[in-house]
Design a protein around this motif. Structure first.
Motif, PDB file in Angstrom:
ATOM      1  N   HIS A  31     -33.563 -24.901 -54.273  1.00 41.92           N
ATOM      2  CA  HIS A  31     -32.434 -25.721 -54.931  1.00 41.92           C
ATOM      3  C   HIS A  31     -31.343 -25.353 -54.913  1.00 41.92           C
ATOM      4  O   HIS A  31     -29.992 -26.104 -54.740  1.00 41.92           O
ATOM      5  CB  HIS A  31     -32.783 -25.678 -56.460  1.00 41.92           C
ATOM      6  CG  HIS A  31     -34.077 -26.389 -57.130  1.00 41.92           C
ATOM      7  ND1 HIS A  31     -34.741 -25.931 -58.024  1.00 41.92           N
ATOM      8  CD2 HIS A  31     -34.694 -27.547 -56.368  1.00 41.92           C
ATOM      9  CE1 HIS A  31     -35.781 -26.834 -58.073  1.00 41.92           C
ATOM     10  NE2 HIS A  31     -35.817 -27.673 -57.052  1.00 41.92           N
ATOM     11  N   LYS A  41     -24.487 -33.808 -67.396  1.00 44.63           N
ATOM     12  CA  LYS A  41     -24.175 -34.067 -66.065  1.00 44.63           C
ATOM     13  C   LYS A  41     -25.050 -33.096 -65.139  1.00 44.63           C
ATOM     14  O   LYS A  41     -24.522 -31.859 -65.006  1.00 44.63           O
ATOM     15  CB  LYS A  41     -22.672 -33.743 -65.721  1.00 44.63           C
ATOM     16  CG  LYS A  41     -21.690 -34.972 -66.505  1.00 44.63           C
ATOM     17  CD  LYS A  41     -20.079 -34.558 -66.220  1.00 44.63           C
ATOM     18  CE  LYS A  41     -19.582 -35.586 -66.708  1.00 44.63           C
ATOM     19  NZ  LYS A  41     -17.898 -35.600 -66.846  1.00 44.63           N
ATOM     20  N   SER A  42     -25.741 -33.652 -64.300  1.00 49.23           N
ATOM     21  CA  SER A  42     -26.771 -32.906 -63.507  1.00 49.23           C
ATOM     22  C   SER A  42     -26.196 -32.992 -62.297  1.00 49.23           C
ATOM     23  O   SER A  42     -25.954 -34.261 -61.646  1.00 49.23           O
ATOM     24  CB  SER A  42     -28.036 -33.130 -63.703  1.00 49.23           C
ATOM     25  OG  SER A  42     -28.636 -32.991 -65.292  1.00 49.23           O
ATOM     26  N   GLU A  43     -26.110 -31.892 -61.283  1.00 46.45           N
ATOM     27  CA  GLU A  43     -25.681 -31.980 -60.156  1.00 46.45           C
ATOM     28  C   GLU A  43     -27.090 -32.343 -59.316  1.00 46.45           C
ATOM     29  O   GLU A  43     -27.936 -31.339 -59.015  1.00 46.45           O
ATOM     30  CB  GLU A  43     -25.246 -30.628 -59.521  1.00 46.45           C
ATOM     31  CG  GLU A  43     -24.728 -30.654 -58.171  1.00 46.45           C
ATOM     32  CD  GLU A  43     -23.936 -29.436 -57.904  1.00 46.45           C
ATOM     33  OE1 GLU A  43     -23.454 -29.427 -56.564  1.00 46.45           O
ATOM     34  OE2 GLU A  43     -23.709 -28.625 -58.530  1.00 46.45           O
ATOM     35  N   TRP A  44     -27.202 -33.506 -58.830  1.00 41.67           N
ATOM     36  CA  TRP A  44     -28.488 -33.869 -57.801  1.00 41.67           C
ATOM     37  C   TRP A  44     -28.620 -33.279 -56.341  1.00 41.67           C
ATOM     38  O   TRP A  44     -27.467 -33.062 -55.883  1.00 41.67           O
ATOM     39  CB  TRP A  44     -28.473 -35.306 -57.979  1.00 41.67           C
ATOM     40  CG  TRP A  44     -28.998 -35.935 -59.255  1.00 41.67           C
ATOM     41  CD1 TRP A  44     -28.851 -35.608 -60.398  1.00 41.67           C
ATOM     42  CD2 TRP A  44     -29.851 -37.314 -59.090  1.00 41.67           C
ATOM     43  NE1 TRP A  44     -29.544 -36.311 -61.211  1.00 41.67           N
ATOM     44  CE2 TRP A  44     -29.882 -37.380 -60.507  1.00 41.67           C
ATOM     45  CE3 TRP A  44     -30.154 -38.253 -58.424  1.00 41.67           C
ATOM     46  CZ2 TRP A  44     -30.762 -38.545 -61.114  1.00 41.67           C
ATOM     47  CZ3 TRP A  44     -30.704 -39.259 -58.697  1.00 41.67           C
ATOM     48  CH2 TRP A  44     -31.061 -39.393 -60.089  1.00 41.67           C
ATOM     49  N   THR A  82     -34.668 -32.867 -54.035  1.00 44.00           N
ATOM     50  CA  THR A  82     -35.583 -31.947 -55.046  1.00 44.00           C
ATOM     51  C   THR A  82     -37.302 -32.712 -54.559  1.00 44.00           C
ATOM     52  O   THR A  82     -37.266 -33.445 -53.978  1.00 44.00           O
ATOM     53  CB  THR A  82     -35.520 -32.654 -56.685  1.00 44.00           C
ATOM     54  OG1 THR A  82     -34.153 -32.322 -57.039  1.00 44.00           O
ATOM     55  CG2 THR A  82     -36.500 -32.230 -57.433  1.00 44.00           C
ATOM     56  N   GLN A 111     -32.516 -36.099 -56.822  1.00 40.87           N
ATOM     57  CA  GLN A 111     -32.820 -35.899 -58.141  1.00 40.87           C
ATOM     58  C   GLN A 111     -32.226 -34.829 -58.649  1.00 40.87           C
ATOM     59  O   GLN A 111     -31.843 -33.668 -58.341  1.00 40.87           O
ATOM     60  CB  GLN A 111     -34.528 -36.155 -58.470  1.00 40.87           C
ATOM     61  CG  GLN A 111     -34.875 -36.247 -59.732  1.00 40.87           C
ATOM     62  CD  GLN A 111     -34.091 -37.391 -60.593  1.00 40.87           C
ATOM     63  OE1 GLN A 111     -33.560 -36.689 -61.386  1.00 40.87           O
ATOM     64  NE2 GLN A 111     -34.589 -38.358 -60.540  1.00 40.87           N
ATOM     65  N   ASP A 112     -32.458 -34.717 -59.902  1.00 39.93           N
ATOM     66  CA  ASP A 112     -32.168 -33.455 -60.991  1.00 39.93           C
ATOM     67  C   ASP A 112     -32.983 -32.379 -60.507  1.00 39.93           C
ATOM     68  O   ASP A 112     -34.216 -32.698 -60.818  1.00 39.93           O
ATOM     69  CB  ASP A 112     -32.132 -33.720 -62.390  1.00 39.93           C
ATOM     70  CG  ASP A 112     -31.541 -32.598 -63.391  1.00 39.93           C
ATOM     71  OD1 ASP A 112     -31.656 -31.485 -62.724  1.00 39.93           O
ATOM     72  OD2 ASP A 112     -31.283 -32.766 -64.393  1.00 39.93           O
ATOM     73  N   HIS A 159     -34.183 -29.847 -62.157  1.00 39.14           N
ATOM     74  CA  HIS A 159     -34.920 -29.507 -63.207  1.00 39.14           C
ATOM     75  C   HIS A 159     -36.037 -30.235 -63.266  1.00 39.14           C
ATOM     76  O   HIS A 159     -37.164 -29.600 -64.192  1.00 39.14           O
ATOM     77  CB  HIS A 159     -34.252 -29.330 -64.347  1.00 39.14           C
ATOM     78  CG  HIS A 159     -32.949 -28.573 -64.241  1.00 39.14           C
ATOM     79  ND1 HIS A 159     -31.911 -28.529 -65.031  1.00 39.14           N
ATOM     80  CD2 HIS A 159     -32.924 -27.416 -63.450  1.00 39.14           C
ATOM     81  CE1 HIS A 159     -31.006 -27.667 -64.815  1.00 39.14           C
ATOM     82  NE2 HIS A 159     -31.401 -26.936 -63.672  1.00 39.14           N
ATOM     83  N   LYS A 210     -33.815 -30.786 -72.183  1.00 35.93           N
ATOM     84  CA  LYS A 210     -33.823 -31.854 -71.033  1.00 35.93           C
ATOM     85  C   LYS A 210     -35.111 -31.611 -70.141  1.00 35.93           C
ATOM     86  O   LYS A 210     -35.702 -32.693 -69.935  1.00 35.93           O
ATOM     87  CB  LYS A 210     -32.588 -31.794 -70.119  1.00 35.93           C
ATOM     88  CG  LYS A 210     -32.486 -32.585 -69.044  1.00 35.93           C
ATOM     89  CD  LYS A 210     -31.366 -32.306 -68.076  1.00 35.93           C
ATOM     90  CE  LYS A 210     -31.765 -31.164 -67.293  1.00 35.93           C
ATOM     91  NZ  LYS A 210     -30.487 -30.934 -66.276  1.00 35.93           N
ATOM     92  N   TYR A 239     -38.023 -34.375 -69.356  1.00 35.12           N
ATOM     93  CA  TYR A 239     -38.706 -34.828 -68.153  1.00 35.12           C
ATOM     94  C   TYR A 239     -40.394 -34.555 -68.168  1.00 35.12           C
ATOM     95  O   TYR A 239     -40.897 -35.566 -67.613  1.00 35.12           O
ATOM     96  CB  TYR A 239     -38.221 -33.774 -67.061  1.00 35.12           C
ATOM     97  CG  TYR A 239     -36.768 -33.976 -66.718  1.00 35.12           C
ATOM     98  CD1 TYR A 239     -36.322 -35.525 -66.406  1.00 35.12           C
ATOM     99  CD2 TYR A 239     -35.719 -33.067 -66.425  1.00 35.12           C
ATOM    100  CE1 TYR A 239     -35.154 -35.797 -65.922  1.00 35.12           C
ATOM    101  CE2 TYR A 239     -34.510 -33.405 -65.927  1.00 35.12           C
ATOM    102  CZ  TYR A 239     -34.138 -35.084 -65.588  1.00 35.12           C
ATOM    103  OH  TYR A 239     -32.836 -35.208 -65.301  1.00 35.12           O
TER     104      TYR A 239
END
Length: 592
Positions: free
Chosen positions: A406, A456-459, A462, A495-496, A498, A535, A539
């Motif tokens: 990641h 705000k997730s940094e994609w 993934t 994608q995120d 996480h 979060k 998911y």
């Protein structure tokens, strides 16, 4: 009546020898024994002094005619990879004729026309045999999860003066006869160092679970009418015992108390077709050998068909089927897409991902991939094992590998939109939802979307399918140190990251929240913020619904995943409640 007496009676019915010496020669027994048998037959009023059959003798032979045959043809024939992807083993052709048709015609030669075929895998392909040969088909709904004991259990009503036959034999010599009396089981005259079948001096087969030097079993048997009740009772008893789930029907036969005579044939008289290599050795011109994946192997590795050896299927995957093989002392793994895969996977995107991560030491050693047919060849990792999702040491190494991946923040142009995929998988269904409260569950899961989008997730790239089975542990050939590889990148997209943590949890089927929290803590090295943990709970709920929908589509294609689909739906419902509660707590703390 014993076997020798019956064989003598049959000989006298087919041809009247002029004297007992001729009988001794034909039956290959001593003259003294023949004299004794003749006297016994006379005492039973089965023959006259002139060696002619009496009416009682003729009646006994008539009663000994085989009544029917049961052919077991339900299984996958997994060892026949790659041929078995599109055709059941019973329909493979030798010298232009399907194996099962040759068996049927050999049964017809001795007057057996009542034939039952127990089918399962690709059952529709057997339907034509009803019109061509007048057979009847019986469906074994357990074919994918149990062994052929359960196939025979489907046909117990037909057992009695019956032949029982596997579907994968090429009989150069017809093993069937117009008359049969004692029950027998077929073995060949070759002795093998690992066999369960041992022929006693009384010509009885002793079945010993301890492998030892013994005769090689062929699988064809004849069960007389008088022995049928014992066998049927044993079959029913075995089917009720869970330890026989993976058993062959022979386990019932040899626990039934029946005296099972050995019928012995030459090692080359009857050939069992267990694998692609068996077929190739028997008929190198067979049309079945013209297989797409074999052609790909030859073209990619610049080898001949004859150079491909030790083909072996792997456990059937959830999306694909795979098999291993060897060429020039090197072992490889070939992936073949499973049912409906073309609707689920964009192979062009997969090819892009493999090209993007090449040389980064995070995936398996890819040799060939085709975006059109989905086939893939990789170098096989020797002595590898999958991650144990309950081993803390394994989890630390896997999450370290995932974290490093990641942190690379690799970029590609395609995304994996979970919410769009939920609707897409649903659109593939032919039926209503499997679950009664599906609409409410879906509504609840989708209500978590605003919370996820507020963060705000940094994609980045993934894996999406970063599950325990896709983390392989193995020893480096040079340093001998344990390394971890992350394999199977067909779902990978932007994608995120996480999401990968959630996917690991739900595939591991963690049934307690403490295991999920432990994995989160390991990934974040005990520094996960409450809002990020919440979060991930979201998911877990949403991805549970996603894979539940995926399972329903695969199920309508005939692929069943047992408790997996139910577990995924439970994640959708239970972690919605957990996430909802945590969101409310976060909102309250912010207000305070």
């Amino acid at each position: 009546m014993n076997k020798l007496e019956f064989d003598t009676l049959r000989l006298l019915q087919d041809l009247t020898p002029s004297n007992q010496r001729q009988m001794s020669s034909r039956l290959q027994v001593s003259l003294g024994l023949i004299n004794k048998i003749i006297q016994n037959l006379k005492l039973q009023h089965l023959i006259t002094d002139e060696y002619k059959l009496t009416s009682a003798g003729i009646s006994l032979l008539d009663e000994s005619k085989p009544r029917n045959a049961i052919i077991l043809a339900a299984g996958y024939g997994l060892r026949m990879v790659p041929i078995n992807q599109t055709k059941p083993k019973a329909l493979l052709s030798i010298a232009g004729k399907p194996l099962i048709e040759r068996l049927i015609e050999q049964l017809h030669e001795v007057g057996v026309k009542d034939i039952v075929i127990v089918v399962g895998y690709l059952k529709e392909m057997f339907e034509y045999l009803i019109d061509k040969y007048g057979v009847r088909l019986i469906y074994n709904k357990h074919y994918s999860e149990k062994n052929n004991l359960y196939s025979l259990a489907c046909a117990t009503a037909f057992i009695g003066n019956s032949y029982i036959c596997p579907c994968d034999l090429y009989c150069r010599v017809n093993p069937f006869n117009q008359y049969e009396l004692p029950s027998w089981y077929l073995v060949n005259d070759s002795l093998k160092s690992e066999s369960y079948m041992h022929v006693s001096s009384m010509q009885e087969i002793k079945y010993n679970k301890k492998k030892n030097i013994g005769n090689i079993p062929i699988g064809i048997a004849f069960i007389s009418k008088q022995d049928s009740e014992l066998l049927v009772s044993a079959i029913k008893k075995c089917c009720m015992d869970v330890k026989y789930k993976d058993s062959f029907w022979e386990d019932a036969l040899f626990s039934s108390g029946i005296f099972v005579n050995a019928k012995i044939v030459g090692v080359n008289d009857i050939i069992e077709i267990n694998s692609y290599e068996d077929l190739r050795d028997l008929d190198s011109y067979s049309e079945e050998l013209k297989n797409e994946s074999i052609s790909v192997i030859c073209g990619t590795l610049n080898c001949r068909i004859e150079d491909i050896h030790y083909i072996s299927t792997l456990k059937k995957g959830m999306t694909n089927r795979s098999y291993t093989f060897m060429v020039n002392d090197n072992k490889y793994i070939m992936r073949i897409p499973g049912e409906g895969t073309s609707d689920l996977i964009d192979r062009k995107n997969e090819q892009i991902v493999y090209s993007t991560i090449k040389g980064k030491n995070i995936c398996d050693d890819l040799i060939y991939i085709n975006a059109k047919n989905g086939m893939k060849i990789s170098r096989f990792i020797q002595n590898a094992r999958c991650c144990d999702p309950y081993s803390v040491n394994d989890l630390k190494q896997c999450m370290s590998k995932l974290r490093d991946f990641h942190s690379m923040k690799i970029q590609v142009k395609h995304e994996f939109d979970i919410f769009s995929k939920i609707n897409f998988y649903e659109s593939l269904w032919n039926d209503a939802p499997m679950f009664y409260d599906y609409e409410l569950t879906k509504k609840n899961c989708l209500s978590l979307k605003p919370f996820i989008e507020s963060l705000k997730s940094e994609w980045c790239l993934t894996h999406i399918d970063a599950v325990p089975d896709n983390f392989l542990f193995y020893a480096d050939a040079n340093t001998k140190k344990i390394k971890v590889q992350l394999i199977d990148w067909e779902y990978a997209a932007m994608q995120d990251p996480h999401v990968d943590i959630a996917m690991f949890c739900i595939y591991a089927l963690y049934d307690e929240k403490k295991y999920i929290d432990r994995l989160i803590n390991i990934y974040f090295e005990n520094s996960c913020q409450p809002i990020i943990r919440t979060k991930i709970y979201c998911y877990i709920s949403i991805c549970g619904l996603l894979w539940s929908n995926w399972c329903q589509y695969k199920q309508q294609l005939g692929v069943e995943f047992g408790e997996y689909s139910l577990k995924q739906y439970r994640y959708a419902k239970e972690y919605y409640k957990i996430a909802k509660k945590e969101i409310e707590l976060l909102s309250h703390s912010q207000l305070v």
